[in-house]
Design a protein around this motif. Structure first.
Motif, PDB file in Angstrom:
ATOM      1  N   LEU A 198      10.343 119.441   7.756  1.00 33.52           N
ATOM      2  CA  LEU A 198      11.479 118.712   7.895  1.00 33.52           C
ATOM      3  C   LEU A 198      10.497 117.174   9.127  1.00 33.52           C
ATOM      4  CD1 LEU A 198      14.524 120.559   9.198  1.00 33.52           C
ATOM      5  CD2 LEU A 198      14.290 119.109   7.269  1.00 33.52           C
ATOM      6  N   ASP A 199      10.741 116.143   8.731  1.00 34.87           N
ATOM      7  CA  ASP A 199      10.653 115.199   9.369  1.00 34.87           C
ATOM      8  C   ASP A 199      10.716 115.638  11.118  1.00 34.87           C
ATOM      9  OD1 ASP A 199      10.911 112.743  11.087  1.00 34.87           O
ATOM     10  OD2 ASP A 199      10.398 111.458   8.918  1.00 34.87           O
ATOM     11  N   ASP A 200       9.589 115.106  11.845  1.00 33.12           N
ATOM     12  CA  ASP A 200       9.372 115.504  13.397  1.00 33.12           C
ATOM     13  C   ASP A 200      10.751 115.011  13.925  1.00 33.12           C
ATOM     14  OD1 ASP A 200       7.608 116.820  13.072  1.00 33.12           O
ATOM     15  OD2 ASP A 200       6.085 115.387  13.838  1.00 33.12           O
ATOM     16  N   ARG A 201      11.218 114.088  13.887  1.00 35.55           N
ATOM     17  CA  ARG A 201      12.762 113.164  14.110  1.00 35.55           C
ATOM     18  C   ARG A 201      13.545 114.080  13.876  1.00 35.55           C
ATOM     19  NH1 ARG A 201      11.548 107.317  11.688  1.00 35.55           N
ATOM     20  NH2 ARG A 201      10.829 108.615   9.820  1.00 35.55           N
ATOM     21  N   VAL A 202      14.069 114.919  13.015  1.00 33.25           N
ATOM     22  CA  VAL A 202      15.642 115.617  12.640  1.00 33.25           C
ATOM     23  C   VAL A 202      15.607 116.803  13.886  1.00 33.25           C
ATOM     24  CG1 VAL A 202      16.233 117.068  11.145  1.00 33.25           C
ATOM     25  CG2 VAL A 202      14.738 115.666  10.339  1.00 33.25           C
ATOM     26  N   LEU A 203      16.591 116.675  13.998  1.00 36.24           N
ATOM     27  CA  LEU A 203      16.247 117.654  15.554  1.00 36.24           C
ATOM     28  C   LEU A 203      17.801 118.943  14.830  1.00 36.24           C
ATOM     29  CD1 LEU A 203      18.723 115.328  18.014  1.00 36.24           C
ATOM     30  CD2 LEU A 203      16.287 116.322  17.964  1.00 36.24           C
ATOM     31  N   VAL A 204      18.214 119.826  15.518  1.00 38.98           N
ATOM     32  CA  VAL A 204      18.424 121.306  14.551  1.00 38.98           C
ATOM     33  C   VAL A 204      19.795 121.508  15.224  1.00 38.98           C
ATOM     34  CG1 VAL A 204      18.254 123.552  15.164  1.00 38.98           C
ATOM     35  CG2 VAL A 204      16.535 122.274  14.326  1.00 38.98           C
ATOM     36  N   GLU A 205      20.769 121.910  14.421  1.00 39.23           N
ATOM     37  CA  GLU A 205      22.353 122.262  15.139  1.00 39.23           C
ATOM     38  C   GLU A 205      21.620 123.932  14.680  1.00 39.23           C
ATOM     39  OE1 GLU A 205      26.382 120.606  14.923  1.00 39.23           O
ATOM     40  OE2 GLU A 205      26.369 121.856  13.083  1.00 39.23           O
ATOM     41  N   LEU A 206      21.814 124.845  15.464  1.00 42.97           N
ATOM     42  CA  LEU A 206      21.747 126.428  15.591  1.00 42.97           C
ATOM     43  C   LEU A 206      23.160 126.818  14.989  1.00 42.97           C
ATOM     44  CD1 LEU A 206      19.897 128.349  14.369  1.00 42.97           C
ATOM     45  CD2 LEU A 206      19.542 129.885  16.705  1.00 42.97           C
ATOM     46  N   ASP A 207      23.647 126.968  14.041  1.00 40.36           N
ATOM     47  CA  ASP A 207      24.371 127.985  13.327  1.00 40.36           C
ATOM     48  C   ASP A 207      23.880 129.600  13.823  1.00 40.36           C
ATOM     49  OD1 ASP A 207      26.866 130.013  13.137  1.00 40.36           O
ATOM     50  OD2 ASP A 207      27.590 127.709  11.742  1.00 40.36           O
ATOM     51  N   ALA A 208      25.007 129.566  14.932  1.00 42.20           N
ATOM     52  CA  ALA A 208      24.044 131.011  15.386  1.00 42.20           C
ATOM     53  C   ALA A 208      24.520 132.531  14.944  1.00 42.20           C
ATOM     54  CB  ALA A 208      24.579 131.615  16.798  1.00 42.20           C
ATOM     55  N   TYR A 209      25.940 131.892  14.163  1.00 45.74           N
ATOM     56  CA  TYR A 209      26.156 133.496  13.585  1.00 45.74           C
ATOM     57  C   TYR A 209      25.864 133.687  12.230  1.00 45.74           C
ATOM     58  CZ  TYR A 209      30.787 136.028  11.515  1.00 45.74           C
ATOM     59  OH  TYR A 209      31.695 136.739  11.627  1.00 45.74           O
ATOM     60  N   TRP A 210      25.560 132.414  11.191  1.00 47.08           N
ATOM     61  CA  TRP A 210      25.345 132.526  10.250  1.00 47.08           C
ATOM     62  C   TRP A 210      23.506 132.793  10.025  1.00 47.08           C
ATOM     63  CZ3 TRP A 210      29.083 133.138   8.083  1.00 47.08           C
ATOM     64  CH2 TRP A 210      30.837 132.454   7.705  1.00 47.08           C
ATOM     65  N   ALA A 211      23.453 132.731  11.293  1.00 48.80           N
ATOM     66  CA  ALA A 211      22.050 133.216  11.438  1.00 48.80           C
ATOM     67  C   ALA A 211      21.739 134.641  11.566  1.00 48.80           C
ATOM     68  CB  ALA A 211      21.102 132.634  13.074  1.00 48.80           C
ATOM     69  N   VAL A 212      22.960 135.248  11.843  1.00 48.43           N
ATOM     70  CA  VAL A 212      22.811 136.459  12.424  1.00 48.43           C
ATOM     71  C   VAL A 212      22.838 137.042  10.924  1.00 48.43           C
ATOM     72  CG1 VAL A 212      24.288 138.855  13.133  1.00 48.43           C
ATOM     73  CG2 VAL A 212      23.069 136.947  14.364  1.00 48.43           C
ATOM     74  N   MET A 213      23.750 136.313  10.349  1.00 47.18           N
ATOM     75  CA  MET A 213      24.257 136.837   8.796  1.00 47.18           C
ATOM     76  C   MET A 213      23.401 137.229   7.776  1.00 47.18           C
ATOM     77  SD  MET A 213      27.344 137.346   8.254  1.00 47.18           S
ATOM     78  CE  MET A 213      28.052 137.182   5.906  1.00 47.18           C
ATOM     79  N   GLY A 214      22.615 136.186   8.020  1.00 53.08           N
ATOM     80  CA  GLY A 214      20.491 136.382   7.304  1.00 53.08           C
ATOM     81  C   GLY A 214      19.684 137.123   7.750  1.00 53.08           C
ATOM     82  N   GLY A 215      20.686 137.731   8.732  1.00 55.76           N
ATOM     83  CA  GLY A 215      19.346 139.144   9.411  1.00 55.76           C
ATOM     84  C   GLY A 215      18.583 138.164  10.970  1.00 55.76           C
ATOM     85  N   ALA A 216      19.292 137.074  11.521  1.00 56.48           N
ATOM     86  CA  ALA A 216      17.667 136.995  11.872  1.00 56.48           C
ATOM     87  C   ALA A 216      18.986 137.456  13.316  1.00 56.48           C
ATOM     88  CB  ALA A 216      17.056 135.568  12.335  1.00 56.48           C
ATOM     89  N   ASP A 217      17.563 137.123  14.584  1.00 54.29           N
ATOM     90  CA  ASP A 217      18.229 137.055  15.528  1.00 54.29           C
ATOM     91  C   ASP A 217      17.920 135.804  16.341  1.00 54.29           C
ATOM     92  OD1 ASP A 217      18.599 137.222  18.863  1.00 54.29           O
ATOM     93  OD2 ASP A 217      17.267 138.842  18.964  1.00 54.29           O
ATOM     94  N   PRO A 218      19.824 134.909  16.391  1.00 57.08           N
ATOM     95  CA  PRO A 218      19.472 134.088  16.673  1.00 57.08           C
ATOM     96  C   PRO A 218      18.733 133.771  18.789  1.00 57.08           C
ATOM     97  CG  PRO A 218      22.054 135.034  16.682  1.00 57.08           C
ATOM     98  CD  PRO A 218      20.850 135.699  16.446  1.00 57.08           C
ATOM     99  N   ALA A 219      19.234 134.374  19.694  1.00 57.89           N
ATOM    100  CA  ALA A 219      18.334 133.906  20.277  1.00 57.89           C
ATOM    101  C   ALA A 219      16.895 133.636  20.400  1.00 57.89           C
ATOM    102  CB  ALA A 219      18.315 135.369  21.867  1.00 57.89           C
TER     103      ALA A 219
END
Length: 263
Positions: free
Chosen positions: A150-171
């Motif tokens: 991603l271009d460095d100018r692109v920010l992130v909106e983390l969807d913590a719930y879907w991250a958990v669904m994908g097996g990640a630790d959102p923290a």
């Protein structure tokens, strides 16, 4: 100071399409400070939505809208410029995480959007679902590959719930994102099925929000509550979500929840 608390308007889309000003007033009355638009500009036009948000005393945090790339780019940018949106948020499709080549191809659209948005003084933010975390290539998650491209100018909106669904630790994901993570989508539920999960008020589901959002991470400015497919009244669910997040000092609202002392 904790990040401010807002609402992703998909949560109250039906109510807002029936009564835009009344719905926004109810959100402000609970204590929410801002909203991320979804599906309202197409229904009411950008100027009415902009004016209604301002009249309710709320902040327009961002606009959830397709990436302004390709033939629709100018129309989308014109629309969101009139809305007054500074950040435009969207996602890549699930199949665009099937391979590193697919990721690279999809990212071209996001980076084109970032370039076009920058010409208008706007920024793009990337919103994840679960495929970004559930798929990996040569030991690296699709999300990590995405961030590299991603271009460095692109920010992130983390969807913590879907991250958990994908097996990640959102923290841990948030800690790794640092200042790039401008927004966090906060939703709660069983975290079992992407298509079928019924959400619950924040704090009544699977996710430990004090741990997920409580660390002193420099990036997030907004915690945006998004609740889908509820079995309880939407505004009651929002009230309970606000009480949990603001009452615990995780998020910052306009007032202390009823029956609590302001932190």
């Amino acid at each position: 100071m904790p990040p401010a608390i807002g609402v992703m308007m998909y949560t109250v889309l039906d109510q807002a399409r029936a009564d835009l000003e009344g719905t926004l007033a109810r959100l402000a009355g609970i204590g929410f400070l801002g909203v991320e638009t979804y599906g309202l500009v197409e229904h009411f036009g950008p100027s009415r939505v902009r004016d209604a948000i301002a009249s309710a005393g709320l902040t327009l945090t961002s606009a959830h809208t397709p990436f302004p790339a390709g033939p629709d780019a100018q129309r989308l940018l014109d629309q969101n410029e009139e809305l007054g949106a500074e950040v435009l948020v969207w996602s890549m499709e699930r199949e665009e995480f099937d391979s590193p080549e697919a990721i690279r191809h999809g990212v071209r659209r996001v980076n084109e959007a970032a370039e076009r948005a920058a010409e208008r003084g706007m920024r793009i933010a990337y919103h994840n679902h679960f495929a970004e975390f559930s798929r990996s290539f040569d030991g690296r998650s699709a999300y990590d590959l995405l961030l590299d491209l991603l271009d460095d100018r692109v920010l992130v909106e983390l969807d913590a719930y879907w991250a958990v669904m994908g097996g990640a630790d959102p923290a841990r994901v948030l800690a790794g994102l640092g200042g790039r993570a401008r927004f966090v989508h906060v939703k709660d539920g069983p975290a079992v099925s992407y298509e079928e999960d019924v959400m619950v008020p924040i704090g009544e589901g699977r996710i430990d929000w004090a741990r997920t959002l409580g660390a002193a991470v420099p990036g997030p400015r907004w915690h945006l509550v998004e609740l889908e497919r509820l079995h309880v009244d939407t505004f009651e669910a929002l009230r309970r979500s606000y009480a949990h997040l603001v009452g615990a000092g995780i998020s910052r609202g306009a007032a202390a929840p009823a029956g609590t002392e302001e932190r």
